[in-house]
Design a protein around this motif. Sequence first.
Motif, short mmCIF file in Angstrom:
data_model
loop_
_atom_site.label_atom_id
_atom_site.label_comp_id
_atom_site.label_asym_id
_atom_site.label_seq_id
_atom_site.Cartn_x
_atom_site.Cartn_y
_atom_site.Cartn_z
N ASP A 25 -5.26 2.04 8.11
CA ASP A 25 -6.25 1.34 7.29
C ASP A 25 -5.54 0.43 6.29
N ARG A 26 -5.79 -0.86 6.40
CA ARG A 26 -5.11 -1.81 5.52
C ARG A 26 -5.45 -1.59 4.05
N THR A 27 -6.66 -1.17 3.77
CA THR A 27 -7.03 -0.95 2.37
C THR A 27 -6.24 0.22 1.78
N VAL A 28 -5.91 1.20 2.62
CA VAL A 28 -5.09 2.32 2.16
C VAL A 28 -3.68 1.82 1.86
N ARG A 29 -3.15 0.99 2.76
CA ARG A 29 -1.80 0.45 2.54
C ARG A 29 -1.74 -0.39 1.27
N GLN A 30 -2.75 -1.20 1.07
CA GLN A 30 -2.78 -2.05 -0.13
C GLN A 30 -2.87 -1.20 -1.39
N ALA A 31 -3.69 -0.17 -1.35
CA ALA A 31 -3.81 0.73 -2.51
C ALA A 31 -2.49 1.46 -2.75
N ALA A 32 -1.81 1.83 -1.67
CA ALA A 32 -0.52 2.51 -1.81
C ALA A 32 0.51 1.58 -2.44
N ALA A 33 0.52 0.32 -2.00
CA ALA A 33 1.46 -0.65 -2.57
C ALA A 33 1.20 -0.83 -4.06
N GLU A 34 -0.08 -0.92 -4.42
CA GLU A 34 -0.42 -1.08 -5.84
C GLU A 34 -0.03 0.16 -6.64
N GLY A 35 -0.24 1.34 -6.06
CA GLY A 35 0.12 2.58 -6.76
C GLY A 35 1.62 2.73 -6.91
N LEU A 36 2.35 2.35 -5.87
CA LEU A 36 3.80 2.39 -5.94
C LEU A 36 4.31 1.48 -7.05
N THR A 37 3.76 0.28 -7.10
CA THR A 37 4.15 -0.67 -8.13
C THR A 37 3.83 -0.14 -9.53
N LYS A 38 2.63 0.41 -9.71
CA LYS A 38 2.25 0.92 -11.02
C LYS A 38 3.16 2.05 -11.48
N GLY A 39 3.45 2.97 -10.57
CA GLY A 39 4.33 4.08 -10.93
C GLY A 39 5.71 3.60 -11.35
N LEU A 40 6.23 2.60 -10.64
CA LEU A 40 7.54 2.04 -10.99
C LEU A 40 7.47 1.28 -12.31
N GLN A 41 6.38 0.54 -12.52
CA GLN A 41 6.23 -0.21 -13.77
C GLN A 41 6.20 0.73 -14.98
N GLN A 42 5.55 1.87 -14.81
CA GLN A 42 5.46 2.83 -15.91
C GLN A 42 6.81 3.44 -16.27
N ASN A 43 7.75 3.40 -15.34
CA ASN A 43 9.09 3.96 -15.57
C ASN A 43 10.17 2.88 -15.57
N ALA A 44 9.74 1.63 -15.61
CA ALA A 44 10.68 0.52 -15.44
C ALA A 44 11.70 0.44 -16.58
N ARG A 45 11.28 0.76 -17.79
CA ARG A 45 12.20 0.63 -18.91
C ARG A 45 13.41 1.56 -18.73
N LEU A 46 13.14 2.82 -18.40
CA LEU A 46 14.23 3.77 -18.21
C LEU A 46 15.06 3.41 -16.98
N LEU A 47 14.40 3.12 -15.86
CA LEU A 47 15.13 2.82 -14.62
C LEU A 47 15.96 1.55 -14.75
N PHE A 80 -2.89 6.73 -7.02
CA PHE A 80 -3.44 6.21 -5.77
C PHE A 80 -4.95 6.21 -5.88
N GLU A 81 -5.53 5.02 -5.85
CA GLU A 81 -6.98 4.87 -6.01
C GLU A 81 -7.53 4.19 -4.76
N HIS A 82 -8.43 4.90 -4.07
CA HIS A 82 -8.98 4.34 -2.84
C HIS A 82 -10.33 4.97 -2.56
N ALA A 83 -11.27 4.15 -2.19
CA ALA A 83 -12.61 4.61 -1.81
C ALA A 83 -13.25 5.47 -2.89
N GLY A 84 -13.04 5.07 -4.15
CA GLY A 84 -13.67 5.78 -5.25
C GLY A 84 -12.97 7.05 -5.67
N ARG A 85 -11.86 7.36 -5.02
CA ARG A 85 -11.11 8.58 -5.35
C ARG A 85 -9.78 8.22 -5.99
N SER A 86 -9.35 9.06 -6.92
CA SER A 86 -8.06 8.86 -7.57
C SER A 86 -7.22 10.13 -7.44
#
Length: 622
Positions: free
Chosen positions: A231-253, A209-215
């Motif tokens: 905050d919409r920017t928080v929601r957008q960052a959360a959506a991107e983080g959720l996607t990335k986490g799933l992508q990193q585990n997509a092969r196994l899942l 989760f990366e938002h406002a310069g923090r990870s």
Amino acid sequence: MVAGPQRTHNLYPQTESHMAQALKPTSSADGVAWDLHDLYASVNDPGIMQDLQAALHRAQAFEAAYRGKIDVHGGPPADRLLAALQELESLSEQMDKPAVYASLVHAAKTDDPKHGALLSKTREQRTVINKHLIFFDLEWVKLPDETALALARHPSLQHYRHYLEQKRAWRPHYLSEPEEKVLDEKTVTGRAAFVRLFDETVATIAFPFEHAGRSESLSMQQINARLYDADRTVRQAAAEGLTKGLQQNARLLTYIFNNLVLDHKSDCELRHFETPMAPRHLANEISDAVVEALMTAAERHQQTVQRYYRLKGKLLGLEPLYDYDRYAPLFPDLPTCTWTDARRIVQERYQAFSPRAGSIIREFFDRRWIDAELRPGKRGGAFSSSAVPSVHPYILMNYTDKLRDVMTLAHELGHGLHQYLARPVGYLQCDTPLTTAEMASVFGEMLTFHRLLDLYPEPRTRLAMLCSKIEDGFATVFRQVVLTRFEQSLHRARREQGELTTEQINALWLAANQPMHGDIVRLSEGYAWWWLYIGHFVHVPFYCYAYAFGELLVLALVQKYKQEGPDFVPRYLDLLASGGSDAPHVLLRKLGIDVTDPGFWELGLRLLGDMVLDAESLAEKL
């Protein structure tokens, strides 16, 4: 195919909205933890192994007493069959009680290795015990129809009539006894192992989760909670983080999904089911025609969903609305609700509906049958476990002091009430098919929702609660139909094309979701990956349509309650107390409800549309 220990209802559909219970460090429910001593004292309680050992000895004795005595010319004497069923019911409960306990302690603290080891051990032992019981069902279904029907309708066997008849419904799908034993044993290291691998993989993903310069790295519950942020920017960052986490585990899942869909295909072929959904329909005691009528009716009303999201976009001042905007709060400054107040509100509402129901609900609080505090390693979401009839149900949830948590509490207690009342029916018949499993929970939730509207008359709060309830309804009806359509397409593609790539399944997911959202909600590129964490596809194939069934059924029941008043209450409680002792359509007919009528579903769908109209009217006044 003797009843197993998987008797826990995960009582909210597993979607982005309902998985989003943030695991905050603390809440007003701190210290609200269940007391499992009515099952066992601890994971080291010698009673666990003693029960498993005793159940094994009883199963061996059962086999010695009844093998070859059921499938006999003319059928067994009614008194012999009755004695066999009573012993089977009692020893099945003893056999499953350790696994029920293990599943509860594991859910409360999944990161404790002792809990995982106990869960595995009890399941393995159950399989060993069940080998000695498999013959009974097989002998029963081998009897000629005329003989079996006469026995099932014998006066001394009336208590077990539906159980016996429903076992016969599976007759074309049983295999030989050696084959059933092999399948039962291999499940532990086959399907069940992949399901556990999925659960533990998703539970341990660290989502960036990366938002406002923090990870930071967040859990599934934490990243999903950000989708509720004002905050919409928080929601957008959360959506991107959720996607990335799933992508990193997509092969196994993806491999897990492919394997389990193939396993389901093999099971259907071995058991001679013509379609992937047929086993679920048979278990739910419902016809394909009724399910298809339900789903097509919901699809005819997708404009209701689009009309609501058009309203929400206007209220939020967002155009277009993206997928990560769907659960944005309309007003970020809504009141909170402490655990003490939530308990009072829910208790009072059940008490007002029925003093009998109110006294049962009070027991859940007074006797510590609820686990509501937040703790690291605790399973997300909420569920109610029926446990075993000789004890009582247990509820797990994550209480975060939000008004929607009050609804979750009411929902789970509805399940608990249903499970508590059905205990006298006995272990073999106390649980209901999935289609009616959500009935009491959603009904209790609706009762509490109307009470909350009375308690919070301020227009902004009322609109926010109404919109939240609408979104819950959409998640439980329209979205679950979408999930079922996706699942149908997934199983069809796997059978026709072989192993599927993640990208192929992504395309199926988007194709299933697009019609409901139309041109009102724009589905982002990352949303294509979000099927990867939905556990219902993994745990119970084609579970999801049962949520839509239950929600629309309850909307009809609420209307009946409004029309009939107090006269409705005892008949409704009698319905709950019937458990699974008859087919759902038979039990519901006693309340004047005919779910086999294709037009029945229109009533609930129109009521959802009316709620959107109410929201539009409230919004205009603001």
